[in-house]
Design a protein around this motif. Structure first.
Motif, PDB file in Angstrom:
ATOM      1  N   HIS A  19       9.715 -12.982   2.549  1.00 23.86           N
ATOM      2  CA  HIS A  19       9.594 -13.080   1.100  1.00 23.86           C
ATOM      3  C   HIS A  19       8.940 -14.388   0.672  1.00 23.86           C
ATOM      4  O   HIS A  19       8.727 -14.603  -0.522  1.00 23.86           O
ATOM      5  CB  HIS A  19      10.964 -12.944   0.437  1.00 23.86           C
ATOM      6  N   SER A  20       8.657 -15.262   1.623  1.00 23.31           N
ATOM      7  CA  SER A  20       7.925 -16.499   1.360  1.00 23.31           C
ATOM      8  C   SER A  20       6.772 -16.593   2.351  1.00 23.31           C
ATOM      9  O   SER A  20       6.968 -16.401   3.550  1.00 23.31           O
ATOM     10  CB  SER A  20       8.833 -17.729   1.500  1.00 23.31           C
ATOM     11  N   ARG A  62      13.739  -8.531  -5.815  1.00 20.83           N
ATOM     12  CA  ARG A  62      13.398  -9.619  -4.898  1.00 20.83           C
ATOM     13  C   ARG A  62      12.352 -10.506  -5.564  1.00 20.83           C
ATOM     14  O   ARG A  62      11.719 -10.118  -6.550  1.00 20.83           O
ATOM     15  CB  ARG A  62      12.862  -9.092  -3.560  1.00 20.83           C
ATOM     16  N   GLU A  64       9.056 -12.872  -4.396  1.00 17.10           N
ATOM     17  CA  GLU A  64       8.141 -13.273  -3.325  1.00 17.10           C
ATOM     18  C   GLU A  64       7.346 -14.490  -3.767  1.00 17.10           C
ATOM     19  O   GLU A  64       6.894 -14.560  -4.913  1.00 17.10           O
ATOM     20  CB  GLU A  64       7.196 -12.128  -2.970  1.00 17.10           C
ATOM     21  N   LYS A  66       4.184 -17.166  -2.695  1.00 19.26           N
ATOM     22  CA  LYS A  66       3.011 -17.442  -1.864  1.00 19.26           C
ATOM     23  C   LYS A  66       2.458 -18.804  -2.277  1.00 19.26           C
ATOM     24  O   LYS A  66       2.137 -19.019  -3.451  1.00 19.26           O
ATOM     25  CB  LYS A  66       1.951 -16.360  -2.039  1.00 19.26           C
TER      26      LYS A  66
END
Length: 219
Positions: A19-20, A62, A64, A66
């Motif tokens: 998720h990262s 969730r 995420e 980036k």
């Protein structure tokens, strides 16, 4: 084989992904983790303050993250965006400003996007929040678990397992109660399992809610 490993980490590279998404030098790795935690906490706190639905329900599936050299991209997957923000455009700008304040010392731009989840009750985090809300309202834990399974059956899932641990119903001795519907093959790596662990504070103490969902996919 024991069942102590996290189902998501067990399937990284097969049916699950991080998720990262970012790279850092070993000496800066802990700083990057703290940034991710701050971003997620800021978003959750904002949603809690501006929600229009009952207390304790965020509807976030969730988050995420980036990271690039000069940009941080955040994608928030929400099940009920219209219930959380009256004006999504204005709310998104305000949310972005609040998160940007936490990183005013960092020379990087912040971009936040909201994506709607088509089947929210097929997401374990949203389902766990629903059960937590029911338990806070003194609803029977068995009734809450059965209702959650009924909501999940409306989505494309092959199986679900719900577990609650702690002083359930205020009993003196803590115990673990669980219910399962369908198949949940936890030891099959290629089985598309989604999982969450959600703590809830009640007047009797802290309860732990765990949910495993076997999604419709290849085994």
């Amino acid at each position: 084989m024991g069942q102590k490993i996290n189902p998501l980490g067990f399937r990284l590279g097969t049916t699950q992904h991080h998720h990262s998404f970012w790279f850092a030098q070993p000496k800066n790795y802990s700083t990057g983790l703290e940034e991710d935690a701050k971003i997620r906490n800021c978003i959750k706190n904002y949603v809690q303050k501006n929600r229009k639905i009952s207390s304790g329900f965020e509807g976030i599936a969730r988050i995420e993250i980036k990271k690039k050299i000069d940009l941080i991209q955040v994608i928030v997957y929400i099940g009920f965006p219209n219930l959380l923000m009256e004006n999504q455009t204005r709310g998104l700008e305000e949310l972005q400003m609040n998160v940007q304040k936490e990183f005013s010392s960092v020379n990087r731009k912040l971009s936040i996007a909201i994506t709607r989840v088509e089947k929210p009750y097929g997401q374990p985090n949203i389902l766990a929040e629903y059960i937590a809300l029911q338990l806070k309202n003194r609803v029977s834990f068995r009734k809450a678990m059965k209702k959650a399974i009924e909501l999940t059956e409306q989505t494309n899932t092959k199986g679900i397992k719900v577990q609650i641990a702690g002083r359930i119903d205020g009993k003196e001795i803590a115990r673990v109660e669980w219910i399962r519907e369908g198949r949940v093959p936890l030891q099959t790596i290629h089985a598309k399992i989604d999982h969450c662990s959600y703590p809830i504070r009640t007047i009797y103490g802290v309860l732990g809610i765990k949910i495993w969902i076997f999604m419709d996919g290849e085994e």
